[in-house]
Design an enzyme around this catalytic site. Sequence first.
Site, PDB file in Angstrom:
ATOM      1  CG  ASP A 139      -3.145  -0.601  -2.111  1.00 57.93           C
ATOM      2  OD1 ASP A 139      -2.941   0.544  -1.679  1.00 57.93           O
ATOM      3  OD2 ASP A 139      -3.829  -1.436  -1.497  1.00 57.93           O
ATOM      4  CG  ASP A 166      -2.984   3.830  -1.343  1.00 57.05           C
ATOM      5  OD1 ASP A 166      -3.763   3.690  -2.304  1.00 57.05           O
ATOM      6  OD2 ASP A 166      -2.922   3.013  -0.398  1.00 57.05           O
ATOM      7  CB  SER A 216      -0.957  -0.047   1.187  1.00 57.21           C
ATOM      8  OG  SER A 216      -1.857   1.019   1.111  1.00 57.21           O
ATOM      9  CG  HIS A 217       0.431   3.512   3.483  1.00 61.40           C
ATOM     10  ND1 HIS A 217      -0.417   2.429   3.637  1.00 61.40           N
ATOM     11  CD2 HIS A 217       1.026   3.697   4.662  1.00 61.40           C
ATOM     12  CE1 HIS A 217      -0.328   1.991   4.879  1.00 61.40           C
ATOM     13  NE2 HIS A 217       0.539   2.734   5.528  1.00 61.40           N
ATOM     14  CG  ASP A 264      -6.315   0.733  -0.594  1.00 66.76           C
ATOM     15  OD1 ASP A 264      -5.396   1.579  -0.594  1.00 66.76           O
ATOM     16  OD2 ASP A 264      -6.306  -0.288   0.125  1.00 66.76           O
ATOM     17  NE  ARG A 265      -3.827   4.106   3.124  1.00 63.40           N
ATOM     18  CZ  ARG A 265      -3.213   4.280   4.266  1.00 63.40           C
ATOM     19  NH1 ARG A 265      -2.727   5.477   4.561  1.00 63.40           N
ATOM     20  NH2 ARG A 265      -3.053   3.286   5.112  1.00 63.40           N
ATOM     21  CE  LYS A 292      -7.469   1.898   2.624  1.00 62.23           C
ATOM     22  NZ  LYS A 292      -7.195   0.651   3.353  1.00 62.23           N
TER      23      LYS A 292
HETATM   24  C1  VG1 Z   1      -3.440   1.760   8.291  1.00 62.38           C
HETATM   25  C2  VG1 Z   1      -4.644   2.645   8.497  1.00 62.38           C
HETATM   26  C3  VG1 Z   1      -5.921   1.828   8.360  1.00 62.38           C
HETATM   27  C4  VG1 Z   1      -5.923   1.140   6.988  1.00 62.38           C
HETATM   28  C5  VG1 Z   1      -4.668   0.321   6.826  1.00 62.38           C
HETATM   29  C6  VG1 Z   1      -4.558  -0.297   5.457  1.00 62.38           C
HETATM   30  O1  VG1 Z   1      -3.400   0.767   9.285  1.00 62.38           O
HETATM   31  O2  VG1 Z   1      -4.602   3.276   9.753  1.00 62.38           O
HETATM   32  O3  VG1 Z   1      -7.024   2.670   8.526  1.00 62.38           O
HETATM   33  O4  VG1 Z   1      -7.045   0.317   6.857  1.00 62.38           O
HETATM   34  O5  VG1 Z   1      -3.516   1.139   7.015  1.00 62.38           O
HETATM   35  O6  VG1 Z   1      -4.606   0.670   4.465  1.00 62.38           O
HETATM   36  P1  VG1 Z   1      -2.473   0.875  10.582  1.00 62.38           P
HETATM   37  O7  VG1 Z   1      -2.651  -0.410  11.304  1.00 62.38           O
HETATM   38  O8  VG1 Z   1      -1.071   1.130  10.109  1.00 62.38           O
HETATM   39  O9  VG1 Z   1      -2.980   2.055  11.355  1.00 62.38           O
HETATM   40  V1  VG1 Z   1      -3.769   0.410   3.024  1.00 62.38           V
HETATM   41  O10 VG1 Z   1      -4.135   1.648   2.026  1.00 62.38           O
HETATM   42  O11 VG1 Z   1      -2.346  -0.013   3.632  1.00 62.38           O
HETATM   43  O12 VG1 Z   1      -4.340  -1.106   2.422  1.00 62.38           O
HETATM   44 CO    CO Z   2      -3.621   1.205   0.190  1.00 67.14          CO
END
Ligand code: VG1
Ligand code: CO
Length: 542
Positions: free
Chosen positions: A280, A278, A114-115, A282-283, A377
């Site tokens: 992948d 982001d 992801s990010h 989804d954000r 998302k």
């Molecule tokens: C973070 C965010 C959470 C989100 C998750 C995955 O998790 O706070 O809201 O669902 O990333 O998003 P954490 O445990 O680091 O707070 V993504 O865009 O990584 O799939």
């Molecule tokens: Co993501």
Amino acid sequence: MAAVKTVATTPFAGQKPGTSGLRKKVAVFAQPHYLENFVQSVFDSIGDVTGKTLVVGGDGRYHNRTAIQTILKMAAANGFARVMVGQGGILSTPAASCVIRKYRTFGGIILSASHNPGGPAEDFGIKYNIPAGGPAPEAITEAIYARSQAITLYRIIEADNVDLDRLGTAQLGDMAVEVFDPVADYAALMESLFDFDAIRAAFKAGLRMKFDAMHAVTGPYALEILERRLGAAPGTVMHGVPLEDFGGGHPDPNLVHAHDLVAALTGAGAPDFGAASDGDGDRNMILGRDFYVTPSDSLAVLAANATLCPGYAKGLKGIARSMPTSAAPDRVAAKLGIPAWETPTGWKFFGTLLDAGLATLCGEESFGTGSDHVREKDGLWAVLMWLNVLAKRGQSVAAIVTAHWAEYGRNVYSRHDYEGIDTKAADQLMAHLRGLDLKGKSLGGYTVAFNDDFAYTDPVDGSVSTKQGIRVVFEDDSRIVFRLSGTGTEGATLRVYIERYEPDPAKHVLDPQVALADLIRIARDLAEIEARTGRTEPTVIT
Ligand code: VG1
Ligand code: CO
């Protein structure tokens, strides 16, 4: 038929999926047997896969193609009949969810961190999504983890790599591999939900926007949908070519990491609308000219305006948000007379509510917004919904949000992240907070209504999730929430979420850091952040 090899292996510690799958450094995933063990553990935990279809794709980061070849050969050895792979190994997380559902497959494997940054020295990730299209619920991730700790062998075939760039069907052992266009099904779904004619007309009439794909997976999606189908000006999409290292950046759409977009949206000549996604896809982050929309407010505004969009014209069944997300969406739900749900952090908790028809829109404060159109998302979906609302209302982003606050009051909100702190110090800090009994106490002029460690009972399947974040809730509904991140790969990340409700429109213009200053100080003192972590300031403020 290619020979199936059964390879003896031993467990790796720590193959435990976090908030969103298993995330580790590339070097960890690249060790012999590491990925294989996890993939076999998935296949062993999801029932009989014989004759089934699996979807595979990722955000294009370093190691994506290598991992996909391994997964294909393992899927063939385990008896899958067909795997659908996004061309070039590319598939955004929401597009994967869309395809898993549309073709009634046996779920999918999404390769993404992801990010988190990408590259040889950075992060990689993997997760399994169920046939409904959403991230595996905890019962399944726990089973996968348990399996990974007892694994003794995995199955793989010996075969040449599949050409991931050529569209069409290839044969891998007894299994068919279908390389498909990762954008087409997703783009068609978006066209079915939003008023593309109205958005096209708005662009024609002069609406200007910038979309920052951050050299991550949404580039091809945004180019096709925004520039080709909707006629946004060429150059609307910035950083539109997916790169294995995201151009060295952090593909996290917030004010700190999407700095090029923020700069482009600043000043008199800036475009009307800005958005970023982001790694992948989804954000999303939503900006107006010189105006930032917090994700919690974005969900609330979209909910209040949803019926302007064809896909939501009949209204919403309910709104769900993660616990640390502000209560702004709850106010909209109350006005609409629909339920508001509060779940733990992570999209996997929305699945049962969406499947049961109890919620239509969902969101998280971490730049995640989505609906029942898929089970993830969805960054571009949120951008298109905003475009639909802007086109229909003909007002600026700032005007729409300010009017929303005037009507509902403002849930002033901020999140402070302390990244890369010592894991032991972080655990002790949380234990310290967990041990406090604050009910009725006065902290800096705020009286504590209650404090607890958030626990959630899923209203649909009754499953219970505990230790989902420390809440300190005050009598005026102000809140401080403390959690440790479940997505990082280095040390611990402490997230502190601060919220205060402000009904007075005259005070809505205040900078949240100023408006929340007292609560921010209370949070730091209560958690003894400086003494325990050595940090005087957060790493990232959103
Ligand atoms: C973070 C965010 C959470 C989100 C998750 C995955 O998790 O706070 O809201 O669902 O990333 O998003 P954490 O445990 O680091 O707070 V993504 O865009 O990584 O799939
Ligand atoms: Co993501």
